[in-house]
Design a protein around this motif. Structure first.
Motif, PDB file in Angstrom:
ATOM      1  N   VAL A 109       0.685  -1.225   0.143  1.00 13.44           N
ATOM      2  CA  VAL A 109       0.063  -0.073   0.010  1.00 13.44           C
ATOM      3  C   VAL A 109       0.956   1.289  -0.060  1.00 13.44           C
ATOM      4  O   VAL A 109       0.397   2.204  -0.754  1.00 13.44           O
ATOM      5  CB  VAL A 109      -0.806  -0.077   1.315  1.00 13.44           C
ATOM      6  CG1 VAL A 109      -1.604   1.279   1.309  1.00 13.44           C
ATOM      7  CG2 VAL A 109      -1.754  -1.305   1.265  1.00 13.44           C
ATOM      8  N   TYR A 110       1.990   1.369   0.600  1.00 13.07           N
ATOM      9  CA  TYR A 110       2.845   2.420   0.976  1.00 13.07           C
ATOM     10  C   TYR A 110       4.151   2.309   0.192  1.00 13.07           C
ATOM     11  O   TYR A 110       4.542   1.291   0.470  1.00 13.07           O
ATOM     12  CB  TYR A 110       2.969   2.798   2.431  1.00 13.07           C
ATOM     13  CG  TYR A 110       1.593   2.799   3.043  1.00 13.07           C
ATOM     14  CD1 TYR A 110       1.159   1.707   4.008  1.00 13.07           C
ATOM     15  CD2 TYR A 110       0.689   3.950   3.107  1.00 13.07           C
ATOM     16  CE1 TYR A 110      -0.087   1.937   4.774  1.00 13.07           C
ATOM     17  CE2 TYR A 110      -0.313   4.057   3.688  1.00 13.07           C
ATOM     18  CZ  TYR A 110      -0.936   3.073   4.440  1.00 13.07           C
ATOM     19  OH  TYR A 110      -2.067   3.180   5.152  1.00 13.07           O
ATOM     20  N   TRP A 111       4.654   3.331  -0.423  1.00 16.68           N
ATOM     21  CA  TRP A 111       5.952   3.306  -0.912  1.00 16.68           C
ATOM     22  C   TRP A 111       6.424   4.783  -0.643  1.00 16.68           C
ATOM     23  O   TRP A 111       5.876   5.852  -0.549  1.00 16.68           O
ATOM     24  CB  TRP A 111       5.614   3.411  -2.658  1.00 16.68           C
ATOM     25  CG  TRP A 111       5.171   1.995  -2.977  1.00 16.68           C
ATOM     26  CD1 TRP A 111       3.896   1.385  -2.960  1.00 16.68           C
ATOM     27  CD2 TRP A 111       5.716   0.880  -3.436  1.00 16.68           C
ATOM     28  NE1 TRP A 111       3.692   0.041  -3.457  1.00 16.68           N
ATOM     29  CE2 TRP A 111       4.992  -0.427  -3.976  1.00 16.68           C
ATOM     30  CE3 TRP A 111       7.175   0.790  -3.732  1.00 16.68           C
ATOM     31  CZ2 TRP A 111       5.568  -1.473  -4.410  1.00 16.68           C
ATOM     32  CZ3 TRP A 111       7.587  -0.610  -4.428  1.00 16.68           C
ATOM     33  CH2 TRP A 111       6.808  -1.618  -4.535  1.00 16.68           C
ATOM     34  N   GLY A 112       7.938   4.612  -0.661  1.00 13.67           N
ATOM     35  CA  GLY A 112       8.656   5.886  -0.762  1.00 13.67           C
ATOM     36  C   GLY A 112       9.173   6.567  -1.871  1.00 13.67           C
ATOM     37  O   GLY A 112       8.615   5.676  -2.923  1.00 13.67           O
ATOM     38  N   GLN A 113       9.800   7.319  -2.032  1.00 16.41           N
ATOM     39  CA  GLN A 113      10.617   7.880  -3.024  1.00 16.41           C
ATOM     40  C   GLN A 113      11.664   7.141  -3.932  1.00 16.41           C
ATOM     41  O   GLN A 113      12.092   7.367  -5.077  1.00 16.41           O
ATOM     42  CB  GLN A 113      10.749   9.350  -3.085  1.00 16.41           C
ATOM     43  CG  GLN A 113       9.707  10.266  -2.450  1.00 16.41           C
ATOM     44  CD  GLN A 113       8.655  10.411  -3.615  1.00 16.41           C
ATOM     45  OE1 GLN A 113       8.977  10.546  -4.749  1.00 16.41           O
ATOM     46  NE2 GLN A 113       7.509   9.997  -3.109  1.00 16.41           N
ATOM     47  N   GLY A 114      12.300   6.173  -2.822  1.00 13.37           N
ATOM     48  CA  GLY A 114      13.361   5.465  -3.403  1.00 13.37           C
ATOM     49  C   GLY A 114      14.681   6.145  -3.469  1.00 13.37           C
ATOM     50  O   GLY A 114      14.744   7.140  -2.918  1.00 13.37           O
ATOM     51  N   THR A 115      15.582   5.260  -3.469  1.00 16.23           N
ATOM     52  CA  THR A 115      17.103   5.831  -3.232  1.00 16.23           C
ATOM     53  C   THR A 115      17.894   5.175  -4.513  1.00 16.23           C
ATOM     54  O   THR A 115      17.857   4.015  -4.641  1.00 16.23           O
ATOM     55  CB  THR A 115      17.703   5.353  -1.904  1.00 16.23           C
ATOM     56  OG1 THR A 115      18.990   6.052  -1.810  1.00 16.23           O
ATOM     57  CG2 THR A 115      17.647   3.782  -1.730  1.00 16.23           C
ATOM     58  N   GLN A 116      18.703   5.819  -5.112  1.00 15.13           N
ATOM     59  CA  GLN A 116      19.268   5.566  -6.193  1.00 15.13           C
ATOM     60  C   GLN A 116      20.612   4.837  -6.033  1.00 15.13           C
ATOM     61  O   GLN A 116      21.390   5.190  -5.255  1.00 15.13           O
ATOM     62  CB  GLN A 116      19.510   6.645  -7.337  1.00 15.13           C
ATOM     63  CG  GLN A 116      20.509   6.374  -8.513  1.00 15.13           C
ATOM     64  CD  GLN A 116      19.777   5.436  -9.399  1.00 15.13           C
ATOM     65  OE1 GLN A 116      18.704   5.765  -9.743  1.00 15.13           O
ATOM     66  NE2 GLN A 116      20.223   4.339  -9.927  1.00 15.13           N
ATOM     67  N   VAL A 117      20.812   3.420  -6.463  1.00 14.61           N
ATOM     68  CA  VAL A 117      21.766   2.721  -6.462  1.00 14.61           C
ATOM     69  C   VAL A 117      22.578   2.561  -7.639  1.00 14.61           C
ATOM     70  O   VAL A 117      22.058   2.151  -8.608  1.00 14.61           O
ATOM     71  CB  VAL A 117      21.727   1.439  -5.847  1.00 14.61           C
ATOM     72  CG1 VAL A 117      22.966   0.442  -5.821  1.00 14.61           C
ATOM     73  CG2 VAL A 117      21.293   1.598  -4.446  1.00 14.61           C
ATOM     74  N   THR A 118      23.838   3.027  -7.849  1.00 16.16           N
ATOM     75  CA  THR A 118      24.501   2.944  -9.290  1.00 16.16           C
ATOM     76  C   THR A 118      25.903   2.326  -8.945  1.00 16.16           C
ATOM     77  O   THR A 118      26.767   2.620  -8.014  1.00 16.16           O
ATOM     78  CB  THR A 118      24.807   4.337  -9.842  1.00 16.16           C
ATOM     79  OG1 THR A 118      23.690   5.208 -10.090  1.00 16.16           O
ATOM     80  CG2 THR A 118      25.463   3.976 -11.348  1.00 16.16           C
ATOM     81  N   VAL A 119      25.998   1.197  -9.826  1.00 20.63           N
ATOM     82  CA  VAL A 119      27.269   0.492  -9.417  1.00 20.63           C
ATOM     83  C   VAL A 119      27.997   0.458 -10.869  1.00 20.63           C
ATOM     84  O   VAL A 119      27.632   0.027 -11.930  1.00 20.63           O
ATOM     85  CB  VAL A 119      27.029  -1.214  -9.234  1.00 20.63           C
ATOM     86  CG1 VAL A 119      28.259  -1.906  -8.862  1.00 20.63           C
ATOM     87  CG2 VAL A 119      26.146  -1.166  -8.253  1.00 20.63           C
ATOM     88  N   SER A 120      29.231   0.900 -10.707  1.00 27.34           N
ATOM     89  CA  SER A 120      29.944   1.062 -11.912  1.00 27.34           C
ATOM     90  C   SER A 120      30.848  -0.001 -12.334  1.00 27.34           C
ATOM     91  O   SER A 120      31.261  -0.865 -11.003  1.00 27.34           O
ATOM     92  CB  SER A 120      31.063   2.560 -11.692  1.00 27.34           C
ATOM     93  OG  SER A 120      31.691   2.320 -10.857  1.00 27.34           O
ATOM     94  N   SER A 121      31.287  -0.353 -13.487  1.00 26.82           N
ATOM     95  CA  SER A 121      31.913  -1.436 -13.838  1.00 26.82           C
ATOM     96  C   SER A 121      33.467  -1.189 -13.680  1.00 26.82           C
ATOM     97  O   SER A 121      33.877   0.137 -13.624  1.00 26.82           O
ATOM     98  CB  SER A 121      31.769  -2.174 -15.063  1.00 26.82           C
ATOM     99  OG  SER A 121      31.818  -0.958 -16.280  1.00 26.82           O
TER     100      SER A 121
END
Length: 121
Positions: A109-121
């Motif tokens: 029912v409830y969601w946050g805005q999220g957090t970005q995870v970026t993994v570089s190669s």
């Protein structure tokens, strides 16, 4: 109403670790499952892990690299991510409101805005 705030994302390199945190406020969420999902650009939202009480569940793609935990208040849920790979890059969300852990986003029912995870190669 429940407010969820995810934090801890960032830019890391392959093989690094990150610890995401989800803080719930507004009401206690201890009686619900709290999960982590991720969504990469152009892809569907994918189940990562869930916790309810002392029970934990993981998506097939995690392969033992992630660990979910809740604090004693049950309103903070962390996701420890180790041995990160570029394909794990996504926005990570921590929804709640589902009575039982579920891998379908529509169950929550409830969601946050999220957090970005970026993994570089």
């Amino acid at each position: 109403q429940v407010r969820l705030v995810e934090s801890g994302g960032g830019l890391v390199q392959t093989g690094d670790s990150l610890r995401l945190s989800c803080a719930a406020s507004g009401r206690t969420v201890g009686h619900w499952a709290v999960s982590w999902f991720r969504q990469a650009p152009g892809k569907e939202r994918e189940f990562v892990a869930a916790a309810k009480g002392s029970d934990t569940y993981y998506g097939n793609s995690v392969n033992g690299r992630f660990s979910i935990s809740r604090d004693n208040t049950m309103n903070i849920v962390d996701l420890q991510m180790d041995s990160l790979k570029p394909e794990y890059s996504a926005v990570y969300y921590c929804p709640t409101g589902a009575p039982v852990p579920a891998s379908e986003p529509r169950r929550y029912v409830y969601w946050g805005q999220g957090t970005q995870v970026t993994v570089s190669s």
